[in-house]
Design an enzyme around this catalytic site. Structure first.
Site, PDB file in Angstrom:
ATOM      1  N   ASP A 348       0.845  -1.184   0.000  1.00  0.00           N
ATOM      2  CA  ASP A 348       0.000   0.000   0.000  1.00  0.00           C
ATOM      3  C   ASP A 348       0.890   1.247   0.000  1.00  0.00           C
ATOM      4  OD1 ASP A 348      -2.375   1.400   0.025  1.00  0.00           O
ATOM      5  OD2 ASP A 348      -2.702   1.207   2.178  1.00  0.00           O
ATOM      6  N   GLU A 351       2.703   4.849  -4.201  1.00  0.00           N
ATOM      7  CA  GLU A 351       2.764   5.751  -5.365  1.00  0.00           C
ATOM      8  C   GLU A 351       4.168   6.368  -5.557  1.00  0.00           C
ATOM      9  OE1 GLU A 351      -1.049   4.728  -4.293  1.00  0.00           O
ATOM     10  OE2 GLU A 351       0.280   5.910  -3.019  1.00  0.00           O
ATOM     11  N   ASP A 429      -9.217   3.797  -2.536  1.00  0.00           N
ATOM     12  CA  ASP A 429     -10.102   4.232  -1.445  1.00  0.00           C
ATOM     13  C   ASP A 429     -11.406   4.792  -2.006  1.00  0.00           C
ATOM     14  OD1 ASP A 429      -8.068   3.465   0.186  1.00  0.00           O
ATOM     15  OD2 ASP A 429      -7.392   5.483   0.695  1.00  0.00           O
TER      16      ASP A 429
END
Length: 669
Positions: A348, A351, A429
């Site tokens: 997670d 990025e 999300d």
């Protein structure tokens, strides 16, 4: 330090038709603005074998059907491909909104995009790819093979436009007879999805966070007590000691091996989160070891970049560095980590996300000292979009090192076209709204049309509180997604399958021409047996035909690479009032199990004919007359109506308080 210098374009040519050469296979072409750009372009990080993009094939004498034009302005390369009027566009990877992308404009720049909407132009992944369906029914795929920020503009009718820094090649696939043929050709370039373990195709339960091993055990026990199928339970960041990766909180998760052993005994697998942000703290073994090996992303002045994430000040591994540096270092940490009984890993925040920054990302001036085969030493703007993919790759390789006999399972939030070789993904999300339930369908399909078929949304929505009706509908739909996981945010109400009461689900409708294999209901994949009864749901098309496939192997090893599997193609055909169900093709060295075959021939209106036989043998079903079929359908519809009238219904809730200002729509599907 390996460097890959950008080659300055010295030609006076600023616009015109692109030059081309055939690559990879028949029907695939590489286009460059000018011949000199073939050497100026950076190595491909999307292709399985980058040399395939850079090596012309001499056997092809075809010319492309459509030749792009280019314009070079202020270091930007603008590419346009004009296609026949009436062409429709799909693809563009992980994007919100509708399935058809005609008229849309997006940017490939991996972005922390929580609570995104249908008009958000950049999400967590980048796929500079467009699938065009021509008026003739043929299809063409177009890939702008650049890792840099890229505008994909489909706003003008039947025109594909890419805008990104020079120089980058454009690869076209086709036109071929169908979108399927285009995607097959694309897979020869960028690879297919990794073979997942069978258990990963079941239902997964997650939350931020199940904050102790006692709570995890309680969730697992409730699933089994209520008889709700579930294969996997996930551990979010709260299992860690102060959010430090590769550690466990000694009070709340004191014995992870014991926890996983107990989960395994009841048929659950365990997946644990790992983020890229490593706490900047002397004495923390991961930080100390990484600093010793000099594996961190650097600032422009050569110092390790420090950014705020969950643990506080963090440094970040530079996954562009070779197997003897960052990637092998991370893989070795993963190898040791899975010795705790870890079955899968969740990457997670990759990025990578950085707190206390306007963009939620690190400065683009940061420096990656990349391998020459990746592009050499470049600033972060060059490697940003592939950071998540390179992290997933290192995690995948570490899991293989830790257990050579089992298939790894990795889930990544950030990615690039080609990430499917290493990891599954989810749509980030999302919100607990009907709009996001609708969008989850198009988003998963869009990823599949862009080369990433193993994906799914957070079922029930991540942010905000689902209503009972919304959650029930999303669970019913979620069972159809390739990756099927319920997940919810901290501070929301419980979103486990039993949290909203009970309701009978509506009927399942199959497209004509389909055969869907299924087995008996089980709680987890470990209960399945090859000799279990095999059911085939058969829905004939308007020509009285149907087709379906079933793949079987050991479920969690590599025997399939040596032929150890069974791939069966079943067909059904109506002739002279008799439906014949048989095997048309079988591949693999596995012997067919001895098992009964249960065929359920759908007639419409929930009516069906049942027939039993032996798998591998021809089974024939006599069709009733039209009047008899009409009576069966009418009777079945009445029975279904009575069943639904007497079913337990999820209560209607007018309004549930949302989280963080999220207003919930009450419009059902």
């Amino acid at each position: 330090m390996a460097e890959y210098e950008e080659v300055a374009v010295t030609s006076d040519v600023k616009s015109g038709n692109m030059v081309f050469e055939p690559v990879l296979e028949e029907g695939v072409f590489r286009f460059d603005c000018i011949a000199d750009h073939r050497n100026a372009a950076f190595p491909s990080l999307s292709f399985v074998n980058p040399k395939d993009r850079d090596t012309p094939i001499m056997t092809s004498h075809n010319v492309p059907s459509y030749i792009p034009t280019f314009e070079c302005v202020f270091g930007e390369q603008i590419i346009q491909i004009e296609l026949p009027i009436g062409t429709s566009f799909y693809g563009t990877g992980e994007v919100s909104g509708q399935l058809e992308r005609t008229g849309k404009r997006v940017f490939t720049w991996n972005t922390v995009a929580g609570a995104y909407g249908p008009g958000t132009t950049s999400l967590y992944q980048s796929h500079p790819w467009v699938l065009a369906v021509l008026p003739s029914g043929e299809a063409l795929g177009v890939l702008a093979d650049t890792t840099r920020r890229c505008e994909i503009n489909l706003q003008k009718e039947s025109i594909i436009k890419f805008v990104a820094p020079s120089a980058y090649p454009v690869i076209t696939f086709g036109p071929f007879a169908s979108p399927t043929d285009v995607l097959i050709s694309l897979s020869h370039a960028v690879g297919t999805v990794f073979m997942p373990p069978k258990w990963s195709l079941g239902y997964h339960q997650c939350r931020w966070s199940y904050d102790s091993d006692a709570r995890v055990r309680e969730i697992a026990r409730t699933f089994r007590e209520k008889g709700i199928p579930c294969d996997v339970i996930w551990m979010d960041i709260d299992y860690m000691n102060g959010f430090r990766c590769f550690t466990f909180d000694q009070e709340r998760f004191p014995d992870p091996k014991s926890l996983v052993k107990d989960l395994h005994l009841t048929g659950f697998k365990a997946i644990w989160m790992l983020d890229p942000g490593i706490k900047h703290e002397e004495g923390y073994f991961v930080y100390d070891n990484g600093s010793e090996k000099d594996v961190w992303i650097q600032t422009a002045d050569g110092k390790p970049f420090v950014g705020e994430v969950w643990p506080g000040p963090c440094v970040f591994p530079d996954f562009t560095l070779s197997k003897t540096r960052s990637r092998s270092w991370w893989a070795s940490l993963v190898k040791d980590f899975i010795s705790n009984g870890v079955d899968g890993i969740w990457n997670d925040m990759n990025e990578p996300a950085v707190f206390k920054a306007v963009t939620k990302m690190m400065p683009e001036t940061n420096v990656h000292r990349g391998d020459i085969e990746l592009g050499g030493c470049q600033n972060h703007s060059h490697y940003h979009n592939v950071y998540g993919m390179l992290m997933a790759r290192s995690t995948y390789e570490g899991m293989k090192l830790g257990n050579e006999n089992n298939r790894p399972f990795v889930l990544t939030r950030a990615g690039f076209i080609g990430s499917q070789r290493y990891a599954a993904t989810w749509t980030g999300d999302n919100l607990s709204t009907w709009e996001h339930l609708h969008m989850s369908i198009s988003m998963v399909l869009q990823l599949g049309l862009s080369g990433q078929p193993l994906s799914g949304p957070d079922i029930g929505g991540f942010e905000g509180n689902a209503t009972p009706k919304l959650f029930g509908r999303w669970m019913g739909l979620g069972a159809m997604f390739p990756f099927c996981r319920g997940h919810s945010d901290t501070g929301t109400i419980d979103h486990e399958p039993w949290s909203f009461g009970e309701e009978d689900l509506p009927a399942l409708y199959l497209q004509g021409g389909s055969i869907i294999p299924s087995g008996p209901a089980i709680q987890h994949v470990g209960e399945a047996n090859p000799t279990d009864d095999l059911s085939l749901l058969v829905a004939l098309d308007e020509h009285g035909k149907a087709k379906g496939v079933l793949f079987e192997d050991d479920g969690d090893g590599y025997e399939f690479t040596r032929g150890g599997y069974l791939l069966t193609t079943y067909v059904a055909e109506l002739e002279s009032s008799v439906v014949t169900v048989r095997i048309s093709k079988a591949e693999g060295s596995w012997k067919r199990p001895k098992r009964r075959l249960h065929v359920q021939l759908l007639l419409g209106g929930c009516a069906m004919l049942d027939a039993w036989g032996i798998d591998g043998e021809v089974l024939q079903i006599m069709m009733p007359s039209e009047d008899e079929v009409s009576n069966l359908v009418s009777m079945s519809e009445k029975q279904y109506k009575i069943r639904m009238e007497n079913a337990k219904r999820i209560p209607e809730v007018e309004k549930v308080s949302g989280l963080k200002g999220v207003e919930l729509s009450r419009t059902p599907i």
